[in-house]
Enzyme design. Structure first.
Site, PDB file in Angstrom:
ATOM      1  CB  SER A   1       1.655  35.800  -3.447  1.00 59.80           C
ATOM      2  OG  SER A   1       2.487  36.256  -2.258  1.00 59.80           O
TER       3      SER A   1
ATOM      4  CG  ASP B   1       8.011  29.219   5.391  1.00 64.01           C
ATOM      5  OD1 ASP B   1       8.469  29.848   5.902  1.00 64.01           O
ATOM      6  OD2 ASP B   1       6.998  29.437   4.513  1.00 64.01           O
TER       7      ASP B   1
END
Length: 648
Positions: A327, A351
């Site tokens: 990430s 999301d």
């Protein structure tokens, strides 16, 4: 009458013989005279030169190797004098008998004898060669008492390389070792052949290798008169050697040691860069090794321990270890989206916890997801779905073209040898990397995981640190470097090392600020909030967790059920202070798990050191080593009050 005639004939024959003999003698004399004229006149200069060469010998004087210092003047590599037992072979009647007798006075091992024979094969008979190095005072005294028994043998003082801090910074500093046959052949084919006459050692790794020219110095010579047997009679002339230059590095070795201590027994790498100029402040690779082991030639036991270790202590993980960025890649993906126009800061993606593409489900935050996510929230909350969709919209080649100038998958040009390129995937890369036609094809599904720093992505911590420094510096990139300055050993005049010009990637300042604000929010309300609680400066960062092994689509990651070396890596990138960054860091702790728990605490202590002059307490260092620390605990110590050699 007949008798008179016979006498005359005999006289004529005698005179003829005399004439023949005289002619032969005269011819011989002419030949000798001609030869003398040829030697004395025609070949006078050539023969005179050969005669002088036979009468004299040139003995090299090896220069003292230059020092290596950190940015604060701390000595990282130096030389020290020690006694050696040396033999001049041309002055010894029976060499084997002498060595055998010496072994009864001073311990001489088989390894010493082998080294001496090798040196003798590579040198001239009148040179003094070491048979034993680093004698103790007791051994020197023992030999001195029996010196009369050993003509041609003597005790001399020589300089040896030493790394005072041992394992600290060993991958960056490197080490020297005896010149091997490959290096010898290379030197002989170069312009440096004369400068390396008599030199036994050369830089093998790190700064010792990459700054070999500056550190070595200039070899001097002594012109010696020798006897017909090659014995040195007297010194005719001398040209002193010029010591090597002192090389000053950008490293802060106390910061380096602190970070290495914070890693403890864990494996990993960390690179700290000043974004304003590319200076490397710390270059950590754990585990480390002691470079002093290599100076005189490492023994088999130590070599096997280092070379066969599963932890690979000889691997410079900062330059040669490649990892998926996880990430920590998301801020760069966000910047790519803004610069290419694929996203605006306010564009929202839903999301829901996963995203399906081509029949394959890509997971995010379990089943609940994060809901509506814009770019700021996608970085702060680390939304995977946002970047799955972004990667699909951009495509692999567009991502490659944006990431390449940042340094991902590229040779950065750091002034250390051996860095690897890693992998920044593209369709062209895959065509070149694989052989079978079905392997060469790029599949759309392969693009998706690239958005969250997985898939084929594999980069070094140096590349990740450089990209972070470039981004927070507004897109202005400086080549990373360790060498800052050199100092002439004779004049003591310092000289800055000229660096490559900076490169401006042309980012829009407004786009840079969007990403920087999101990274600052990571430390204020995101995944590293607890770690940076109470910090007296504002920093930005991004945590990351990267897979060490692939997990099946229907499987869930469970660290407790996996072998230690199969668990996820913990990563963190960061910069500080937020307003005008003076330090940028990329760190990885191998197989440790979450970046916020293991990598971010190390970076927090490094920032406290660099920005506040604070050294963590011993109990805090112990907690960080175990992955049990967030914000610092205990009372920090002023950096200046902590001895460099102190153990945590």
């Amino acid at each position: 009458m007949t008798e008179l005639r016979n006498v005359e004939l005999d006289a004529q024959r005698f005179r003829l013989r005399i004439l023949v003999v005289a002619a032969v003698v005269f011819a011989a004399f002419c030949l000798v005279l001609a030869r003398l004229v040829f030697l004395q006149v025609v070949r006078h200069e050539d023969l005179a030169e050969q005669a002088e060469s036979n009468r004299t010998a040139v003995v090299p004087i090896v220069p003292n190797r230059g020092l290596i210092l950190d940015r604060n003047g701390v000595v990282l590599a130096t030389n020290y004098a020690a006694y050696t037992l040396e033999i001049t072979p041309s002055r010894v009647a029976d060499l084997d008998e002498t060595i055998e007798a010496l072994g009864q006075v001073i311990d001489i091992h088989l390894r010493d004898k082998r080294r001496f024979r090798r040196l003798m094969d590579e040198s001239r008979g009148f040179e003094s060669l070491p048979i034993r190095t680093r004698l103790t005072d007791e051994e020197v005294a023992r030999f001195a008492a029996q010196r009369y028994r050993f003509p041609g043998v003597d005790v001399k003082a020589r300089l040896f390389r030493n790394y005072p801090l041992g394992e600290v910074g060993s991958h960056a500093i490197g080490y020297i070792g005896r010149i091997n046959q490959t290096e010898k052949a290379r030197i002989q084919d170069s312009e440096d052949e004369a400068n390396y006459r008599g030199t036994e050692y050369i830089g093998k790794l790190g700064i010792e290798q990459s700054f070999e020219t500056q550190l070595h110095g200039t070899t001097g010579v002594e012109q010696m008169e020798t006897s017909a047997g090659g014995r040195a009679v007297r010194r005719l002339d001398s040209f002193p050697a010029t010591p090597g230059q002192t090389v000053t590095l950008s490293l802060d070795i106390k910061l380096q040691k602190l970070i290495e201590d914070l890693y403890g027994e864990r494996r990993g790498a960390l690179v700290a860069i000043d974004p304003r100029n590319g200076e490397i402040l710390a270059l950590v690779s754990k585990p480390t090794f002691d470079p002093n082991l290599f100076v005189e030639g490492i023994d088999v036991e130590n070599w096997n321990a280092l070379n066969n270790s599963l932890d690979k202590p000889l691997l410079n993980r900062a330059l040669r270890g490649t990892y998926p960025p996880g990430s920590t890649y998301k801020p760069f993906m966000g910047m790519a989206a803004l610069e290419t126009g694929k996203r605006t800061p306010g564009a929202v993606t839903m999301d829901n916890g996963s995203w399906t593409f081509g029949g394959h489900t890509f997971r995010s935050h379990g089943d609940h997801g994060l809901g509506a996510v814009d770019m700021h929230r996608s970085i702060v909350q680390s939304s995977n779905v946002y970047y799955y969709q972004l990667a699909n919209d951009m495509g692999v080649d567009a991502m490659h073209d944006f990431m390449k100038p940042l340094g991902f998958g590229q040779i950065t040009g750091i002034d250390l040898n051996g860095e690897v390129r890693g992998v920044l995937p593209s369709q062209a890369w895959k065509r070149d990397a694989y052989r079978r036609p079905e392997q060469k094809k790029w599949y759309a599904g392969e693009t998706i995981s690239l958005g969250i720093g997985q898939g084929y992505n594999n980069f070094t911590m140096l590349q990740l640190a450089l990209a972070t420094a470039t981004l927070v510096n507004g897109g202005v990139q400086h080549r990373p470097h360790l060498g800052m300055a050199t100092m002439d050993a004779v004049t003591r005049e310092p000289r800055s090392i000229e660096q490559a010009p900076s490169v401006n990637l042309g980012y829009k300042p407004s786009n840079v600020e969007v990403i920087k604000r999101a990274m600052v929010a990571v430390t204020q309300s995101g995944t590293s909030t607890r770690v940076f609680a109470g910090a007296r400066y504002l920093s930005g960062g991004k945590t990351g967790t990267a897979q060490a092994v692939t997990i099946g689509q229907k499987e869930k990651y469970n660290a407790a059920k996996m072998e230690e070396r199969q668990r996820d890596h913990a990563l963190y990138i960061a910069f500080a202070p937020a307003e005008e960054p003076r330090i940028a860091i990329a760190a990885i702790v191998e197989n440790a798990g979450f970046g916020a728990a293991h990598a971010a605490p190390i970076v927090r202590r490094a920032f406290d050191y660099w920005l506040l002059g604070e050294y963590p307490s011993e109990e805090d260092i112990a907690a960080v080593r175990k992955g049990q620390a967030a914000a610092p605990i205990g009372k920090p110590r002023p950096v200046d009050e902590v001895p460099l050699s102190a153990a945590p």
